[in-house]
Design a protein around this motif. Structure first.
Motif, PDB file in Angstrom:
ATOM      1  N   ALA A 140      -0.780  -9.827  -6.738  1.00 30.58           N
ATOM      2  CA  ALA A 140      -2.098  -9.212  -6.934  1.00 30.58           C
ATOM      3  C   ALA A 140      -2.540  -8.346  -5.762  1.00 30.58           C
ATOM      4  O   ALA A 140      -3.269  -7.379  -5.941  1.00 30.58           O
ATOM      5  CB  ALA A 140      -3.142 -10.297  -7.211  1.00 30.58           C
ATOM      6  N   CYS A 141      -2.134  -8.694  -4.552  1.00 24.29           N
ATOM      7  CA  CYS A 141      -2.549  -7.896  -3.390  1.00 24.29           C
ATOM      8  C   CYS A 141      -1.465  -6.865  -3.089  1.00 24.29           C
ATOM      9  O   CYS A 141      -0.378  -7.197  -2.628  1.00 24.29           O
ATOM     10  CB  CYS A 141      -2.774  -8.792  -2.163  1.00 24.29           C
ATOM     11  SG  CYS A 141      -3.149  -7.850  -0.670  1.00 24.29           S
ATOM     12  N   PRO A 142      -1.738  -5.577  -3.342  1.00 21.51           N
ATOM     13  CA  PRO A 142      -0.697  -4.571  -3.155  1.00 21.51           C
ATOM     14  C   PRO A 142      -0.266  -4.417  -1.694  1.00 21.51           C
ATOM     15  O   PRO A 142       0.880  -4.020  -1.428  1.00 21.51           O
ATOM     16  CB  PRO A 142      -1.330  -3.277  -3.673  1.00 21.51           C
ATOM     17  CG  PRO A 142      -2.787  -3.541  -3.805  1.00 21.51           C
ATOM     18  CD  PRO A 142      -2.989  -5.016  -3.876  1.00 21.51           C
ATOM     19  N   ALA A 143      -1.165  -4.743  -0.773  1.00 22.70           N
ATOM     20  CA  ALA A 143      -0.777  -4.638   0.643  1.00 22.70           C
ATOM     21  C   ALA A 143       0.309  -5.665   0.961  1.00 22.70           C
ATOM     22  O   ALA A 143       1.248  -5.380   1.718  1.00 22.70           O
ATOM     23  CB  ALA A 143      -2.000  -4.855   1.544  1.00 22.70           C
ATOM     24  N   PRO A 196     -12.880  -2.946  -3.686  1.00 26.69           N
ATOM     25  CA  PRO A 196     -13.121  -3.389  -2.308  1.00 26.69           C
ATOM     26  C   PRO A 196     -11.966  -2.961  -1.400  1.00 26.69           C
ATOM     27  O   PRO A 196     -11.962  -3.241  -0.212  1.00 26.69           O
ATOM     28  CB  PRO A 196     -13.119  -4.913  -2.438  1.00 26.69           C
ATOM     29  CG  PRO A 196     -12.167  -5.194  -3.566  1.00 26.69           C
ATOM     30  CD  PRO A 196     -12.295  -4.022  -4.526  1.00 26.69           C
ATOM     31  N   CYS A 197     -10.979  -2.283  -1.975  1.00 28.03           N
ATOM     32  CA  CYS A 197      -9.626  -2.291  -1.412  1.00 28.03           C
ATOM     33  C   CYS A 197      -9.022  -0.898  -1.284  1.00 28.03           C
ATOM     34  O   CYS A 197      -9.035  -0.113  -2.233  1.00 28.03           O
ATOM     35  CB  CYS A 197      -8.784  -3.133  -2.354  1.00 28.03           C
ATOM     36  SG  CYS A 197      -7.060  -3.227  -1.953  1.00 28.03           S
ATOM     37  N   ALA A 199      -5.731  -0.558  -0.423  1.00 29.42           N
ATOM     38  CA  ALA A 199      -4.358  -0.676  -0.919  1.00 29.42           C
ATOM     39  C   ALA A 199      -4.299  -0.446  -2.431  1.00 29.42           C
ATOM     40  O   ALA A 199      -3.320   0.079  -2.959  1.00 29.42           O
ATOM     41  CB  ALA A 199      -3.792  -2.052  -0.561  1.00 29.42           C
ATOM     42  N   LYS A 200      -5.379  -0.830  -3.127  1.00 26.42           N
ATOM     43  CA  LYS A 200      -5.423  -0.618  -4.580  1.00 26.42           C
ATOM     44  C   LYS A 200      -5.438   0.879  -4.880  1.00 26.42           C
ATOM     45  O   LYS A 200      -4.827   1.347  -5.839  1.00 26.42           O
ATOM     46  CB  LYS A 200      -6.662  -1.300  -5.174  1.00 26.42           C
ATOM     47  CG  LYS A 200      -6.501  -2.811  -5.308  1.00 26.42           C
ATOM     48  CD  LYS A 200      -6.047  -3.172  -6.698  1.00 26.42           C
ATOM     49  CE  LYS A 200      -5.343  -4.497  -6.833  1.00 26.42           C
ATOM     50  NZ  LYS A 200      -5.996  -5.661  -6.322  1.00 26.42           N
ATOM     51  N   ALA A 296      -3.359 -12.938   0.525  1.00 19.27           N
ATOM     52  CA  ALA A 296      -4.222 -11.751   0.542  1.00 19.27           C
ATOM     53  C   ALA A 296      -4.225 -11.175   1.949  1.00 19.27           C
ATOM     54  O   ALA A 296      -4.321 -11.917   2.931  1.00 19.27           O
ATOM     55  CB  ALA A 296      -5.639 -12.117   0.116  1.00 19.27           C
ATOM     56  N   ALA A 297      -4.130  -9.870   2.039  1.00 17.89           N
ATOM     57  CA  ALA A 297      -4.093  -9.226   3.348  1.00 17.89           C
ATOM     58  C   ALA A 297      -5.438  -9.353   4.068  1.00 17.89           C
ATOM     59  O   ALA A 297      -5.484  -9.426   5.288  1.00 17.89           O
ATOM     60  CB  ALA A 297      -3.730  -7.751   3.186  1.00 17.89           C
ATOM     61  N   CYS A 298      -6.521  -9.368   3.309  1.00 20.66           N
ATOM     62  CA  CYS A 298      -7.839  -9.351   3.945  1.00 20.66           C
ATOM     63  C   CYS A 298      -8.337 -10.752   4.277  1.00 20.66           C
ATOM     64  O   CYS A 298      -8.071 -11.689   3.539  1.00 20.66           O
ATOM     65  CB  CYS A 298      -8.840  -8.657   3.028  1.00 20.66           C
ATOM     66  SG  CYS A 298      -8.403  -6.938   2.764  1.00 20.66           S
ATOM     67  N   GLY A 301      -9.895 -13.064   1.552  1.00 20.70           N
ATOM     68  CA  GLY A 301      -9.505 -12.544   0.234  1.00 20.70           C
ATOM     69  C   GLY A 301     -10.145 -11.186   0.016  1.00 20.70           C
ATOM     70  O   GLY A 301     -10.620 -10.554   0.973  1.00 20.70           O
ATOM     71  N   CYS A 302     -10.180 -10.726  -1.236  1.00 20.05           N
ATOM     72  CA  CYS A 302     -10.674  -9.368  -1.512  1.00 20.05           C
ATOM     73  C   CYS A 302     -12.118  -9.169  -1.057  1.00 20.05           C
ATOM     74  O   CYS A 302     -12.529  -8.049  -0.757  1.00 20.05           O
ATOM     75  CB  CYS A 302     -10.549  -9.044  -2.993  1.00 20.05           C
ATOM     76  SG  CYS A 302      -8.846  -9.018  -3.573  1.00 20.05           S
ATOM     77  N   GLY A 305     -12.423  -7.200   1.911  1.00 25.44           N
ATOM     78  CA  GLY A 305     -11.784  -5.886   1.828  1.00 25.44           C
ATOM     79  C   GLY A 305     -12.528  -4.819   2.624  1.00 25.44           C
ATOM     80  O   GLY A 305     -13.740  -4.922   2.838  1.00 25.44           O
TER      81      GLY A 305
HETATM   82  S1  SF4 Z   1      -8.978  -6.219  -0.940  1.00 24.73           S
HETATM   83 FE1  SF4 Z   1      -7.546  -6.876   0.673  1.00 24.73          FE
HETATM   84  S2  SF4 Z   1      -6.793  -8.879  -0.111  1.00 24.73           S
HETATM   85 FE2  SF4 Z   1      -7.691  -7.824  -1.855  1.00 24.73          FE
HETATM   86  S3  SF4 Z   1      -5.988  -6.772  -2.795  1.00 24.73           S
HETATM   87 FE3  SF4 Z   1      -6.947  -5.308  -1.371  1.00 24.73          FE
HETATM   88  S4  SF4 Z   1      -5.778  -5.508   0.555  1.00 24.73           S
HETATM   89 FE4  SF4 Z   1      -5.307  -7.314  -0.745  1.00 24.73          FE
END
Ligand code: SF4
Ligand SMILES: Nc1ncnc2c1ncn2[C@@H]1O[C@H](COP(=O)(O)OP(=O)(O)OP(=O)(O)O)[C@@H](O)[C@H]1O
Ligand code: SF4
Ligand SMILES: [Mg+2]
Lengths: 439, 143
Positions: A140-143, A196-197, A199-200, A296-298, A301-302, A305
């Motif tokens: 789910a987290c593209p990063a 919020p993201c 990477a998305k 999740a990278a953040c 979580g999102c 973001g």
């Molecule tokens: S907001 Fe952060 S944790 Fe959520 S998908 Fe994007 S990079 Fe990943």
């Protein structure tokens, strides 16, 4: 790879070359060259760490302008669950937010939280059918998916091959809208993710699991925050268009996805550096008793973001309150919704570490790198623009930097040169002036 | 000849448990830079990690010597520990002399040596009681 789009970019005029960001980047993607912190595109995973770190706000996340809505006859908004946590939920509930999205011009609103519920069901079915590979890692987290492609290629087979909630939502939203409005063709509809993201945004332009994203554009939560707030003040009677329960809404918070997996052996981890530690363990074949990992990278979580407005701890408290307000699901997930949720293609290894295609040449470069490293002070001061002395030695063998970029090496050279000049000076014959005096 | 060999040497320290695995992760990094297939890197580093941990737990530390050529990776883990009385037994899955303390730390399933065999193309155990143990692990890169 060079035409690869990235959401995260440098605003050159704002960058002071301070080197704060270079050490925070989890893939060593930033180098300060000629006083500007440039990003190496092939390495960047759009995690947003540098956006959070930069004291001068020179690292920014690019999203689409709202004008892009005008390119389509019909528009659909896909609010990420994180959007609901940006506002005081006792005053501005989810139904008001959804209504406000319609008021600012969207013809239809589809909750990504619903897409998340579909993904949960699809993931559980997948885990039940495929028991050999464990643990599976959330896609789910593209990063994080990019991080695996760049730094942990041996884990690619462990990426859960179910599309992200954003993609699943876009497919289902388009289908639903066409069903409800006979005569509308899918290409007349623009689907926009409220994100919020960063990477998305990148994954819409350069999709990982599909050949073409079903999303047409990405708007940041920041860019819509006040617009929606203004509309919400005017709402008397909000529309009843909610589709998701708590099991979808809670995906904004770390753990929200993993808790929907039908297993007690789940692990969830947030913050890109923490994720790296877990992925390193997976690489060593540890944690094989775990069924599912949500990463999740953040931070948090999102809801943590880089395109959000609200403080992530405050946002998290609101998520807790949703728990008591909502049933797990409003509607069971149907077979139609589950169609086409599997990956269209497997993520590829993005090789950024190999020194040379030819292993013999790579060995030579590796030896050169070690020799160069020995000449460097091992202080990792960053003054050369590379995050570590090792990274500088690597840049040199790749032909992207030179040894005298190191201030310590340069100082030594200058000092030696000065010494040599002094010595030479001593060997010079007396000057004409001296001769004149002696006469 | 020397041009197409990379040699690495590591001391395996038994004092600090948290550093166990440093040698294998160092080798992993090197192989990544050389462009070795990720699946092979994984096999090499897992096998090497098991041998490294054995040297820490059962033999009070030792040494790792690694030779990388375009054809293969050869890892030698040697120690001056107590030695293995019966190598045939030790190679059996589940066979272990690990103490309770070691088991509490999550080791001692008796799977280390069998895994080394599984993940490598060639494996050789030389051991003498009271003298030490030398484990040689080979993975070919072009098969
Ligand atoms: S907001 Fe952060 S944790 Fe959520 S998908 Fe994007 S990079 Fe990943
Ligand atoms: N370097 C060594 N020196 C002395 N004895 C050893 C050494 N390596 C292995 N052994 C002996 O062989 C046994 C089996 O080793 P193996 O690595 O297969 O299992 P383990 O280390 O006991 O458990 P695990 O590796 O699953 O944590 C050990 O319990 C120990 O008695
Ligand atoms: S977004 Fe992340 S990966 Fe990209 S340059 Fe910034 S810190 Fe590095
Ligand atoms: Mg062992």
């Amino acid at each position: 790879m060079s035409d690869y789009f990235h959401s995260i970019v440098l605003e050159e005029e704002l960058c002071k070359g301070c080197t704060n960001c270079i050490k925070k980047c989890p893939t060593d993607a930033i180098r300060v060259q000629s006083g500007k912190a440039r990003i190496m595109k092939e390495r960047c995973i759009d995690c947003g760490e540098c956006v959070r770190t930069c004291p001068y706000k020179a690292k920014v996340a690019v999203t689409d302008p709202l004008e892009k809505m005008a390119d389509f006859k019909y528009t659909i908004a896909l609010p990420a669950p994180t959007l609901y946590l940006q506002y005081d939920i006792s005053k501005f509930g989810r139904d008001k937010i959804m209504t406000a999205l319609k008021m600012i011009g969207f013809d239809y609103v589809y909750e990504v939280a619903r897409g998340a519920e579909i993904v949960t069901k699809a993931s559980n079915i997948y885990l039940d059918k495929n028991k050999e590979t464990r643990p599976m890692i959330s896609s789910a987290c593209p990063a994080i998916v990019r991080l695996i492609q760049v730094r942990f290629p041996s884990l690619i087979p462990q990426i859960m091959p179910i599309k992200s909630p954003m993609e699943v939502s876009a497919d289902n939203a388009r289908r639903e809208f066409c069903e409800k409005n006979p005569g509308v063709t899918p290409d007349e509809i623009g689907v926009f993710f409220i994100s919020p993201c960063a990477a998305k945004m990148t994954s819409v332009r350069n999709p990982i699991e599909v050949s073409k994203s079903a999303v047409n554009g990405v708007f940041s939560i920041k860019s819509l925050y006040f617009k929606l707030l203004k509309q919400m003040g005017k709402i008397k009677e909000p529309l009843n268009i909610l589709q998701a329960g708590f099991s979808g809404v809670r995906w904004a918070t770390i753990g929200g996805e993993a808790k929907g997996i039908e297993s007690d052996n789940i692990l969830y981890v947030d913050g890109v550096q923490n994720v790296i530690k877990i992925l390193e363990q997976l690489e060593d074949d540890k944690l094989t008793d775990v069924d599912f990992i949500e990463a999740a990278a953040c931070p948090g979580g999102c809801l943590g973001g880089p395109l959000t407005v609200e403080n992530m701890y405050v946002a998290r408290t609101r998520n807790f309150r949703f728990k008591s307000m909502l049933p797990k699901l409003l509607n069971e997930v149907s077979d139609v919704e589950l169609e086409n949720t599997e990956f269209e293609r497997a993520p590829e290894h993005i090789d950024v570490t190999t020194l040379d295609e030819d292993i013999t040449k790579a060995m030579q470069k590796l030896r050169n790198m070690d020799e160069l490293y020995k000449m460097l002070p091992a202080l990792d001061c960053g003054a050369c623009g590379a995050p570590t002395c090792r990274a500088l030695s690597e840049d040199i063998v790749r032909g992207k930097a030179k040894l005298t970029d190191c201030v310590f090496v340069l100082k030594d050279r200058v000092r030696n040169l000065a010494k040599e000049m002094m010595e030479l000076e001593g060997m010079l014959p007396p000057t004409l002036d001296n001769k004149a005096e002696g006469r | 000849m020397s041009d197409s060999t990379v040699k690495l040497h590591y001391d395996i320290d038994a004092e600090d448990f948290t550093t166990a695995g440093e040698a294998s992760s160092g080798v992993k990094k090197t192989l990544t830079r050389l462009g070795v297939n990720p699946e092979l890197i994984k096999r090499i580093s897992i096998a090497m990690y098991e041998a490294e941990i054995n040297a820490v737990i059962h033999a009070n530390g030792g040494f790792a010597d690694v030779e990388i050529t375009p054809e293969m990776v050869k890892v030698v883990i040697s120690d001056n520990g107590p030695g293995i009385p019966c190598v045939e037994d030790a190679m059996k899955p589940g066979w272990s002399t690990a103490s309770n303390l070691v088991r509490e730390m999550g080791f001692g399933a008796g799977m280390g040596l069998p895994n080394m065999k599984r993940y490598t193309d060639e494996m050789c155990v030389e051991s003498e009681v009271g003298v030490g143990t030398k484990i040689t692990l080979i993975v070919y890169l072009n098969r």
